[in-house]
Structure formats: C-alpha cells, structure tokens
Design an enzyme around this catalytic site. Structure first.
Site, PDB file in Angstrom:
ATOM      1  N   LYS A  37      39.028  52.553  40.653  1.00 41.97           N
ATOM      2  CA  LYS A  37      40.135  51.720  40.168  1.00 41.97           C
ATOM      3  C   LYS A  37      39.850  51.252  38.733  1.00 41.97           C
ATOM      4  O   LYS A  37      38.700  51.310  38.276  1.00 41.97           O
ATOM      5  CB  LYS A  37      40.306  50.510  41.097  1.00 41.97           C
ATOM      6  CG  LYS A  37      39.086  49.586  41.158  1.00 41.97           C
ATOM      7  CD  LYS A  37      39.198  48.601  42.317  1.00 41.97           C
ATOM      8  CE  LYS A  37      37.995  47.685  42.365  1.00 41.97           C
ATOM      9  NZ  LYS A  37      37.918  46.944  43.642  1.00 41.97           N
ATOM     10  N   TYR A 260      38.549  33.460  11.397  1.00 40.60           N
ATOM     11  CA  TYR A 260      39.697  32.590  11.622  1.00 40.60           C
ATOM     12  C   TYR A 260      39.259  31.190  12.017  1.00 40.60           C
ATOM     13  O   TYR A 260      38.301  31.021  12.769  1.00 40.60           O
ATOM     14  CB  TYR A 260      40.577  33.157  12.744  1.00 40.60           C
ATOM     15  CG  TYR A 260      41.309  34.422  12.356  1.00 40.60           C
ATOM     16  CD1 TYR A 260      42.127  34.462  11.226  1.00 40.60           C
ATOM     17  CD2 TYR A 260      41.192  35.567  13.134  1.00 40.60           C
ATOM     18  CE1 TYR A 260      42.805  35.625  10.886  1.00 40.60           C
ATOM     19  CE2 TYR A 260      41.878  36.729  12.794  1.00 40.60           C
ATOM     20  CZ  TYR A 260      42.674  36.755  11.671  1.00 40.60           C
ATOM     21  OH  TYR A 260      43.350  37.893  11.331  1.00 40.60           O
TER      22      TYR A 260
HETATM   23  C1  LIG Z   1      36.662  47.066  44.275  1.00 36.32           C
HETATM   24  C2  LIG Z   1      36.473  47.258  45.732  1.00 36.32           C
HETATM   25  C3  LIG Z   1      35.337  47.923  46.238  1.00 36.32           C
HETATM   26  C4  LIG Z   1      34.166  48.317  45.375  1.00 36.32           C
HETATM   27  O1  LIG Z   1      33.282  47.232  45.267  1.00 36.32           O
HETATM   28  P1  LIG Z   1      31.898  47.358  44.448  1.00 36.32           P
HETATM   29  O2  LIG Z   1      31.301  46.018  44.562  1.00 36.32           O
HETATM   30  O3  LIG Z   1      32.285  47.692  43.047  1.00 36.32           O
HETATM   31  O4  LIG Z   1      31.116  48.447  45.100  1.00 36.32           O
HETATM   32  C5  LIG Z   1      35.296  48.197  47.599  1.00 36.32           C
HETATM   33  N1  LIG Z   1      36.305  47.802  48.420  1.00 36.32           N
HETATM   34  C6  LIG Z   1      37.384  47.142  47.973  1.00 36.32           C
HETATM   35  C7  LIG Z   1      38.434  46.715  48.947  1.00 36.32           C
HETATM   36  C8  LIG Z   1      37.494  46.820  46.624  1.00 36.32           C
HETATM   37  O5  LIG Z   1      38.560  46.142  46.185  1.00 36.32           O
END
Ligand SMILES: *Cc1c(COP(=O)(O)O)cnc(C)c1O
Length: 365
Positions: A37, A260
């Site tokens: 993701k 800034y």
């Molecule tokens: C993002 C996510 C993962 C992965 O978790 P990590 O800590 O990066 O291994 C697994 N399951 C779900 C539901 C997630 O949202």
C-alpha cells in the site's frame, strides 16, 4: 553510489534478504502476503511489486482499490487484497480481479449487490474482524447476523490485525487479541461446519508471535527493512536510501537569518548549505528548527530554520564541504530512516511512505 541530484535508491537485494529473513520465521506452508500500500511504503509500487511477484510471494495487499488497479495495469497476476474498499469500488474490484476485505455490514451489502447484479455466485473475499484495534472489522457479537450471510459464498480467508505487536510491554493486550481471533474463528467454523483459512500477523507479529501465523502472514515494513525494534537491526536491511547534494553554500554574519519567517538567526558567523529537497518531498516541517540532522562527509549537519516546500538549509559551519557534495538523509547502514525519523518524533513508516513521487528513483539489484 554518489548522486548528482535528490535520489531515492531502491536496493532490491535488500528486499530479497528481508523476505528471506521473514520467511525463515515461518513454516514452509505458511503463505506470504506482501503489503504494498501507499506506493509500496513510498518506494515504487511497480518496481517493488514486480520484484516480489518474481520472488514468489503469494499475495499482495493494498489499502485502496485504485492502488490495486494500478498493480493490474502493470501486469501483476497474483492475488491482491484490498484492505479498505469503499462503497463505489465493487465494479473496479471485480473487473480487476481484486479481493475485497469485507469489514462491515454496509460494505458487505455493496459487495453482494454487485455480485447479484452480475449473477455471480462465488467470488473470493476476506472477512475482517475487529479484535481490539477498533479501526475496522466485525465484532464477535456480529457473528449471529453475519454467518448466515456468508454461507453461500464462503470467505477465502478470515483475518484480524494486531494493534501493538511490536510492543513487548503490551503482550497481554496482544494475547487477548489473539484469543479473541481464535474464539471468533471457532464460532465461524462451527456455524459453517468447515474450516476457513486465516491470517493475522503483520511484521512485528511475525517477529514476536510466530506461533500464531495461521495460513498466511501480512508483512509491510519488514520487507522495506525495519523491524520496529533494535533487536532486528542486523537482520533487516533498509531497501531505500535518500540522498541529495549541496546546491549552494552561504556565509552568514551574526544576526543573519535563514529562510521564511527568519526561522534561524545566526549568533556567530555561520556557514549554511541549501539542499534541493523540501516538505513537498516528504521531509516535513517537524524536521526543521534544529530537529532533523543529515550526514555530510560522515558529519551530522542540523536542519535549521523552517523547511521550505522545495528546499532545506543545514548548518555546515563545522563541516568541510563544497557545493555539489553528497548529503545523506538516510541510508541502509550508518544512518537509517528509523534513526532520522526519531529526531522529529515520528517513525520509519511515516517518513518513507511520505517520500514524494517526484524524486528520482534509482534501482539496483
Ligand atoms: C499496513 C498493514 C499491514 C502491514 O503492517 P506492517 O507493520 O507494515 O508489517 C498488515 N495488515 C494490515 C491490515 C495493514 O493495514
């Protein structure tokens, strides 16, 4: 490798090494779902997903449907779980052969409406249970209403997500989540009169609770090289490095200001270097005002003043450097994203997943 502009280097040999290490914690039959993701945690979804498919992972997971569509567009063939589908997504989910996570009665109704409309009797999906994270998923008390609905088109997997698998002080909370998941699974399987495959563990779950790997695990951050604990520093290797160069050097007299809103004012003669990277590239304003530090020629240089959209200024008064010299934000050995992010009180997940897509990617095997 030295760079001539801001560059994210993607080291695929580290990705393979991390996958091998995580798999070494698993039984041979346990399937591996790689979480890609958010542009593969800020790296590059196409490059990472294609490599993971080539390395033989069983599944990919994305958060949103559009991310799954993009994987299909670049030719990914293995199953893809969409963790958080929305009501209008089911046309795209079916036409791209994506597997939805069904986490509420509301989302379930949009899914079944689409299946009915297309006259489809069975379609793979996963049911998400909330066992304590209180983010998404059905509760145990929903089962009475839920199981009759899933009898015709059985879920391919049921799953849940741990909320504190990296925190060994929260072992009791995690154990309770695991017990709740097992208890829910038993009820579902009894009601359906058959066994259903399951997945529960994220990266820290694999590292700390491998007894509960069930039929599949879901790993994200570990693949990218972080184990949320210094115990795993030698075993996991960061896949991403972020480097840039010094664009220009300025000498300030006492009273001279930087950036800034005069975010930094020199008290003594000060030498500063301007870097071609800013908050639009994923280095947020929280790293400014002396919080963040970068590596220039093996010395730490503080980020001073306010981080601009496209530029950052660092204090190089004590560092022997020139325009064009290389600057390391994080790399895969001496100074990792975990260490850099800590300086601004955040975590590797947030830092790497925010790296802008406009930065050049350089892939090495
Ligand atoms: C993002 C996510 C993962 C992965 O978790 P990590 O800590 O990066 O291994 C697994 N399951 C779900 C539901 C997630 O949202």
């Amino acid at each position: 490798m030295s760079v001539k502009e801001t560059t994210v280097e993607i080291k695929l040999k580290n990705l393979k090494s991390n996958l091998d290490f995580l798999k070494s914690k698993l039984n041979v039959n346990t399937k591996f779902m790689a979480v890609v993701k958010a542009f593969s945690y800020g790296s590059d979804s196409t490059i990472i997903s294609k490599e993971l498919e080539r390395l033989g992972v069983d599944y990919l997971a994305v958060a949103y449907t559009q991310e799954g569509i993009e994987l299909r567009k670049v030719g990914i063939k293995i199953p893809v779980l969409v963790l958080h589908p929305q009501e209008n997504d089911f046309d795209d989910i079916l036409s791209n052969h994506l597997e939805p996570s069904i986490y509420s009665f509301r989302i379930f109704s949009f899914f079944t409406k689409k299946l009915n409309k297309e006259n489809i009797k069975t379609y793979p999906y996963h049911i998400k249970f909330n066992t304590g994270l209180n983010r998404l998923g059905f509760l145990k008390k929903d089962l009475q209403k839920l199981t009759p609905l899933i009898k015709q088109n059985l879920p391919k997997y049921i799953f849940s997500h741990l909320g504190a698998s990296e925190d060994l002080d929260e072992k009791n909370y995690t154990k309770k989540q695991i017990e709740e998941f097992i208890s829910i699974s038993e009820i579902v399987e009894k009601d359906l009169n058959r066994s259903i495959k399951k997945h529960l563990l994220n990266t820290s779950g694999i590292l700390n609770y491998s007894d509960f790997q069930f039929n599949m695990v879901r790993s994200g951050i570990g693949l990218y090289g972080f184990g949320n604990d210094t115990r795993f520093k030698a075993d996991l290797k960061p896949v991403l490095t972020l480097k840039t160069v010094i664009s220009q050097i300025h000498e300030l007299k006492p009273g001279g200001s930087v950036g800034y809103n005069k975010g930094f004012i020199a008290e003594t003669p000060t030498v500063i270097a301007t870097l071609p990277i800013g908050h639009a590239d994923g280095i947020g304003r929280q790293y400014g005002k002396g919080n963040g530090e970068v590596l220039i020629g093996n010395k730490m240089a503080k980020i001073i003043g306010n981080v601009c959209m496209d530029m950052i200024m660092v204090n190089v008064t004590e560092i022997n450097c020139e325009e064009g010299d290389e600057v390391i934000f994080f790399d895969d050995n001496s100074y990792t994203a975990e260490e850099f992010s800590k300086k601004a009180n955040t975590i590797s997940y947030e830092l790497i997943s925010s790296i802008s897509r406009r930065i050049k990617r350089n892939v090495s095997r």
